[in-house]
Design a protein around this motif. Structure first.
Motif, PDB file in Angstrom:
ATOM      1  N   MET A   1       0.844  -1.180   0.000  1.00 14.04           N
ATOM      2  CA  MET A   1       0.000   0.000   0.000  1.00 14.04           C
ATOM      3  C   MET A   1       0.892   1.247   0.000  1.00 14.04           C
ATOM      4  N   THR A   2       0.556   2.196  -0.838  1.00 18.71           N
ATOM      5  CA  THR A   2       1.328   3.435  -0.877  1.00 18.71           C
ATOM      6  C   THR A   2       0.873   4.361   0.248  1.00 18.71           C
ATOM      7  N   ASP A   3       1.755   5.283   0.583  1.00 20.47           N
ATOM      8  CA  ASP A   3       1.398   6.264   1.601  1.00 20.47           C
ATOM      9  C   ASP A   3       0.260   7.136   1.096  1.00 20.47           C
ATOM     10  N   LEU A   4      -0.669   7.396   1.970  1.00 15.98           N
ATOM     11  CA  LEU A   4      -1.781   8.277   1.645  1.00 15.98           C
ATOM     12  C   LEU A   4      -1.562   9.621   2.327  1.00 15.98           C
ATOM     13  N   PRO A   5      -2.106  10.689   1.736  1.00 17.65           N
ATOM     14  CA  PRO A   5      -1.972  11.998   2.377  1.00 17.65           C
ATOM     15  C   PRO A   5      -2.666  12.010   3.744  1.00 17.65           C
ATOM     16  N   VAL A   6      -2.199  12.910   4.580  1.00 18.06           N
ATOM     17  CA  VAL A   6      -2.848  13.157   5.861  1.00 18.06           C
ATOM     18  C   VAL A   6      -3.065  14.661   5.979  1.00 18.06           C
ATOM     19  N   HIS A   7      -4.011  15.019   6.818  1.00 12.87           N
ATOM     20  CA  HIS A   7      -4.248  16.421   7.145  1.00 12.87           C
ATOM     21  C   HIS A   7      -3.939  16.629   8.614  1.00 12.87           C
ATOM     22  N   VAL A   8      -3.485  17.808   8.940  1.00 11.06           N
ATOM     23  CA  VAL A   8      -3.277  18.196  10.327  1.00 11.06           C
ATOM     24  C   VAL A   8      -4.208  19.368  10.592  1.00 11.06           C
ATOM     25  N   VAL A   9      -4.997  19.222  11.645  1.00 13.62           N
ATOM     26  CA  VAL A   9      -5.968  20.240  12.036  1.00 13.62           C
ATOM     27  C   VAL A   9      -5.546  20.782  13.393  1.00 13.62           C
ATOM     28  N   ALA A  10      -5.499  22.097  13.499  1.00 18.19           N
ATOM     29  CA  ALA A  10      -5.156  22.733  14.771  1.00 18.19           C
ATOM     30  C   ALA A  10      -6.270  23.690  15.156  1.00 18.19           C
ATOM     31  N   ASN A  11      -6.498  23.811  16.447  1.00 19.84           N
ATOM     32  CA  ASN A  11      -7.442  24.792  16.980  1.00 19.84           C
ATOM     33  C   ASN A  11      -6.770  25.468  18.163  1.00 19.84           C
ATOM     34  N   PHE A  12      -6.672  26.787  18.097  1.00 15.71           N
ATOM     35  CA  PHE A  12      -6.023  27.530  19.169  1.00 15.71           C
ATOM     36  C   PHE A  12      -6.547  28.953  19.202  1.00 15.71           C
ATOM     37  N   THR A  13      -6.311  29.604  20.323  1.00 14.31           N
ATOM     38  CA  THR A  13      -6.652  31.005  20.511  1.00 14.31           C
ATOM     39  C   THR A  13      -5.361  31.787  20.685  1.00 14.31           C
ATOM     40  N   VAL A  14      -5.212  32.838  19.911  1.00 15.47           N
ATOM     41  CA  VAL A  14      -4.028  33.688  20.011  1.00 15.47           C
ATOM     42  C   VAL A  14      -4.201  34.608  21.221  1.00 15.47           C
ATOM     43  N   GLN A  15      -3.274  34.505  22.154  1.00 11.13           N
ATOM     44  CA  GLN A  15      -3.281  35.345  23.348  1.00 11.13           C
ATOM     45  C   GLN A  15      -2.291  36.498  23.220  1.00 11.13           C
ATOM     46  N   ASP A  16      -1.181  36.255  22.531  1.00 15.35           N
ATOM     47  CA  ASP A  16      -0.124  37.255  22.370  1.00 15.35           C
ATOM     48  C   ASP A  16       0.260  37.286  20.889  1.00 15.35           C
TER      49      ASP A  16
ATOM     50  N   ARG B   1      -8.907  29.959  16.328  1.00 14.65           N
ATOM     51  CA  ARG B   1      -8.503  29.727  14.944  1.00 14.65           C
ATOM     52  C   ARG B   1      -8.435  28.236  14.653  1.00 14.65           C
ATOM     53  N   ILE B   2      -8.959  27.866  13.495  1.00 16.96           N
ATOM     54  CA  ILE B   2      -8.804  26.514  12.955  1.00 16.96           C
ATOM     55  C   ILE B   2      -7.813  26.634  11.800  1.00 16.96           C
ATOM     56  N   VAL B   3      -6.799  25.771  11.789  1.00 18.58           N
ATOM     57  CA  VAL B   3      -5.809  25.740  10.706  1.00 18.58           C
ATOM     58  C   VAL B   3      -5.823  24.342  10.112  1.00 18.58           C
ATOM     59  N   LEU B   4      -5.767  24.256   8.788  1.00 19.10           N
ATOM     60  CA  LEU B   4      -5.758  22.977   8.087  1.00 19.10           C
ATOM     61  C   LEU B   4      -4.526  22.893   7.200  1.00 19.10           C
ATOM     62  N   LEU B   5      -3.718  21.849   7.429  1.00 19.98           N
ATOM     63  CA  LEU B   5      -2.508  21.575   6.657  1.00 19.98           C
ATOM     64  C   LEU B   5      -2.653  20.221   5.979  1.00 19.98           C
ATOM     65  N   LYS B   6      -1.878  19.993   4.923  1.00 20.22           N
ATOM     66  CA  LYS B   6      -1.871  18.698   4.233  1.00 20.22           C
ATOM     67  C   LYS B   6      -0.429  18.252   4.056  1.00 20.22           C
ATOM     68  N   PHE B   7      -0.197  16.966   4.274  1.00 24.24           N
ATOM     69  CA  PHE B   7       1.119  16.357   4.072  1.00 24.24           C
ATOM     70  C   PHE B   7       0.966  15.148   3.154  1.00 24.24           C
ATOM     71  N   PRO B   8       2.029  14.802   2.420  1.00 30.55           N
ATOM     72  CA  PRO B   8       1.925  13.673   1.498  1.00 30.55           C
ATOM     73  C   PRO B   8       1.796  12.316   2.193  1.00 30.55           C
ATOM     74  N   SER B   9       2.161  12.242   3.477  1.00 30.97           N
ATOM     75  CA  SER B   9       2.101  10.969   4.194  1.00 30.97           C
ATOM     76  C   SER B   9       2.136  11.215   5.700  1.00 30.97           C
ATOM     77  N   GLN B  10       1.799  10.173   6.440  1.00 29.94           N
ATOM     78  CA  GLN B  10       1.906  10.243   7.894  1.00 29.94           C
ATOM     79  C   GLN B  10       3.360  10.471   8.298  1.00 29.94           C
ATOM     80  N   GLN B  11       4.273   9.819   7.595  1.00 28.69           N
ATOM     81  CA  GLN B  11       5.690   9.963   7.911  1.00 28.69           C
ATOM     82  C   GLN B  11       6.142  11.417   7.738  1.00 28.69           C
ATOM     83  N   ALA B  12       5.675  12.078   6.682  1.00 31.80           N
ATOM     84  CA  ALA B  12       6.057  13.474   6.449  1.00 31.80           C
ATOM     85  C   ALA B  12       5.497  14.379   7.548  1.00 31.80           C
ATOM     86  N   ALA B  13       4.241  14.151   7.946  1.00 31.07           N
ATOM     87  CA  ALA B  13       3.634  14.960   9.012  1.00 31.07           C
ATOM     88  C   ALA B  13       4.364  14.755  10.334  1.00 31.07           C
ATOM     89  N   THR B  14       4.707  13.519  10.630  1.00 28.33           N
ATOM     90  CA  THR B  14       5.421  13.222  11.869  1.00 28.33           C
ATOM     91  C   THR B  14       6.820  13.839  11.848  1.00 28.33           C
TER      92      THR B  14
END
Length: 104
Positions: free
Chosen positions: A1-16, A57-70
């Motif tokens: 099986m080839t690596d599948l893309p993954v997304h990284v989702v972040a949620n945070f509040t900017v304080q400074d 804030r919600i941020v959405l990123l995409k990586f080519p694989s789990q290995q790349a995101a890690t």
């Protein structure tokens, strides 16, 4: 099986904002180094059903694989840079979401 893309989702509040800007200044070169792609961000997302994520804030990123995101997250340069994010924001979550294989 080839690596599948993954997304990284972040949620945070900017304080400074100044500390967060320091994070933003160095963020994109490290993201690109690991094949990551900035998809979007939203400061006023809309939840149609269920419990809404915490405000912020919600941020959405995409990586080519789990290995790349890690590798991005574990990169010593990213970890050093992320200290600015940690100092300037309240993070609710930073989550990896796996893709599913295409159906035939």
């Amino acid at each position: 099986m080839t690596d599948l893309p993954v997304h990284v989702v972040a949620n945070f509040t900017v304080q400074d904002a100044a500390k967060y800007r320091e994070y933003e200044k160095g963020f994109f070169p490290i993201l690109k180094k690991h094949g990551g792609e900035f998809i979007t961000f939203d400061d006023s997302s809309v939840t149609f059903e269920g419990a809404a994520p915490p405000e912020g804030r919600i941020v959405l990123l995409k990586f080519p694989s789990q290995q790349a995101a890690t590798a991005w997250y574990d990169d010593p340069d990213y970890q050093a840079l992320s200290e600015h994010r940690r100092a300037g924001t309240t993070l609710n979550f930073l989550t990896m979401v796996h893709s599913i294989a295409p159906r035939n």
